[in-house]
Write a protein that holds these residues in place. Structure first.
Motif, PDB file in Angstrom:
ATOM      1  N   LEU A   1     -44.500 -58.928 147.563  1.00 39.49           N
ATOM      2  CA  LEU A   1     -44.380 -59.489 146.220  1.00 39.49           C
ATOM      3  C   LEU A   1     -43.913 -58.425 145.233  1.00 39.49           C
ATOM      4  N   TYR A   2     -42.821 -58.709 144.567  1.00 41.38           N
ATOM      5  CA  TYR A   2     -42.289 -57.803 143.554  1.00 41.38           C
ATOM      6  C   TYR A   2     -42.278 -58.533 142.221  1.00 41.38           C
ATOM      7  N   TYR A   3     -42.630 -57.826 141.183  1.00 38.64           N
ATOM      8  CA  TYR A   3     -42.528 -58.441 139.867  1.00 38.64           C
ATOM      9  C   TYR A   3     -42.008 -57.421 138.873  1.00 38.64           C
ATOM     10  N   LEU A   4     -41.553 -57.916 137.750  1.00 40.26           N
ATOM     11  CA  LEU A   4     -40.845 -57.122 136.769  1.00 40.26           C
ATOM     12  C   LEU A   4     -41.808 -56.579 135.720  1.00 40.26           C
ATOM     13  N   TYR A   5     -41.570 -55.321 135.283  1.00 41.90           N
ATOM     14  CA  TYR A   5     -42.270 -54.802 134.125  1.00 41.90           C
ATOM     15  C   TYR A   5     -41.373 -53.792 133.446  1.00 41.90           C
ATOM     16  N   ASN A   6     -41.650 -53.503 132.202  1.00 43.81           N
ATOM     17  CA  ASN A   6     -40.824 -52.571 131.449  1.00 43.81           C
ATOM     18  C   ASN A   6     -41.342 -51.148 131.603  1.00 43.81           C
ATOM     19  N   MET A   7     -40.399 -50.243 131.727  1.00 44.14           N
ATOM     20  CA  MET A   7     -40.717 -48.835 131.916  1.00 44.14           C
ATOM     21  C   MET A   7     -40.117 -48.069 130.761  1.00 44.14           C
TER      22      MET A   7
ATOM     23  N   PRO B   1     -46.826 -45.080 137.371  1.00 44.04           N
ATOM     24  CA  PRO B   1     -48.152 -44.965 137.970  1.00 44.04           C
ATOM     25  C   PRO B   1     -48.243 -45.473 139.414  1.00 44.04           C
ATOM     26  N   TYR B   2     -47.122 -45.723 140.053  1.00 40.51           N
ATOM     27  CA  TYR B   2     -47.121 -46.283 141.401  1.00 40.51           C
ATOM     28  C   TYR B   2     -46.336 -45.362 142.320  1.00 40.51           C
ATOM     29  N   ASN B   3     -46.643 -45.417 143.597  1.00 38.59           N
ATOM     30  CA  ASN B   3     -45.911 -44.577 144.549  1.00 38.59           C
ATOM     31  C   ASN B   3     -45.016 -45.407 145.462  1.00 38.59           C
ATOM     32  N   ASN B   4     -44.803 -46.670 145.098  1.00 40.69           N
ATOM     33  CA  ASN B   4     -43.875 -47.511 145.848  1.00 40.69           C
ATOM     34  C   ASN B   4     -43.324 -48.588 144.921  1.00 40.69           C
TER      35      ASN B   4
ATOM     36  N   PRO C   1     -45.431 -38.568 143.478  1.00 41.70           N
ATOM     37  CA  PRO C   1     -45.124 -39.583 142.472  1.00 41.70           C
ATOM     38  C   PRO C   1     -43.615 -39.791 142.360  1.00 41.70           C
ATOM     39  N   ILE C   2     -43.208 -40.982 141.981  1.00 39.11           N
ATOM     40  CA  ILE C   2     -41.786 -41.299 141.852  1.00 39.11           C
ATOM     41  C   ILE C   2     -41.130 -40.403 140.801  1.00 39.11           C
ATOM     42  N   ASN C   3     -41.849 -40.096 139.711  1.00 35.26           N
ATOM     43  CA  ASN C   3     -41.302 -39.185 138.703  1.00 35.26           C
ATOM     44  C   ASN C   3     -40.944 -37.832 139.323  1.00 35.26           C
ATOM     45  N   THR C   4     -41.779 -37.340 140.216  1.00 31.92           N
ATOM     46  CA  THR C   4     -41.526 -36.057 140.877  1.00 31.92           C
ATOM     47  C   THR C   4     -40.312 -36.152 141.780  1.00 31.92           C
ATOM     48  N   ILE C   5     -40.189 -37.245 142.496  1.00 28.92           N
ATOM     49  CA  ILE C   5     -39.044 -37.431 143.397  1.00 28.92           C
ATOM     50  C   ILE C   5     -37.743 -37.419 142.599  1.00 28.92           C
ATOM     51  N   ILE C   6     -37.707 -38.144 141.498  1.00 28.87           N
ATOM     52  CA  ILE C   6     -36.499 -38.195 140.674  1.00 28.87           C
ATOM     53  C   ILE C   6     -36.259 -36.839 140.013  1.00 28.87           C
ATOM     54  N   GLY C   7     -37.324 -36.227 139.520  1.00 27.35           N
ATOM     55  CA  GLY C   7     -37.192 -34.901 138.908  1.00 27.35           C
ATOM     56  C   GLY C   7     -36.649 -33.870 139.881  1.00 27.35           C
ATOM     57  N   ASN C   8     -37.135 -33.902 141.113  1.00 30.12           N
ATOM     58  CA  ASN C   8     -36.633 -32.964 142.132  1.00 30.12           C
ATOM     59  C   ASN C   8     -35.163 -33.217 142.438  1.00 30.12           C
TER      60      ASN C   8
END
Length: 147
Positions: A15-21, A28-31, A92-99
């Motif tokens: 299940l995927y749902y939309l939210y604003n970032m 706050p999620y790792n997937n 964290p996803i922020n770390t992945i993108i930052g790297n």
């Protein structure tokens, strides 16, 4: 029509749902599936100047090796849009993108140095703020946040 800041998050694997970032917020999620954009500092066309579009593909290869999926992307001369499905990750996803941005930034600076783009490198050096300068940052290659 979806906003450019719309993101997907998983509540369960099916299940995927939309939210604003918002910008400069920790994901706050790792997937989940995320649409994001990152931009070269002051919209400089660094990918074009360096003919370095392959750096994005190299980063995508690293992501795929980590089990993530590249769903879609657009590489422009001065920014990148991508839709990536991140699997459960210890980082964290922020770390992945930052790297990824950091990896590309080092490579772009090296390419600019090889091309003797000293004026451009000087401009990028002048963009570094005092706090980052104290942490030994030399060039501002990308905007500090991503959408």
């Amino acid at each position: 029509m979806l906003s450019t800041t719309a993101k997907y998050r998983t509540k369960s694997p099916a299940l995927y749902y939309l939210y604003n970032m918002g910008v400069r917020k920790t994901i706050p999620y790792n997937n989940g599936i995320y649409f994001f954009t990152f931009t070269c500092a002051r919209w400089l066309p660094l990918f074009k100047i360096c003919n370095a579009y392959n750096l994005v593909y190299k980063w995508f290869d690293i992501l795929k090796a980590g089990g993530h999926y590249i769903i879609g992307y657009v590489i422009m001369p001065h920014h990148v849009h991508a839709v990536i499905a991140f699997k459960n990750s210890p980082q964290p996803i922020n770390t992945i993108i930052g790297n990824g941005k950091r990896f590309m930034a080092y490579e772009l600076v090296q390419l600019l140095q090889r091309k003797n783009k000293n004026l451009l490198l000087g401009q990028m050096q002048a963009m570094v703020n005092n706090a980052d300068s104290k942490r030994n940052k030399i060039h501002e290659v990308f905007e500090p946040s991503f959408d």
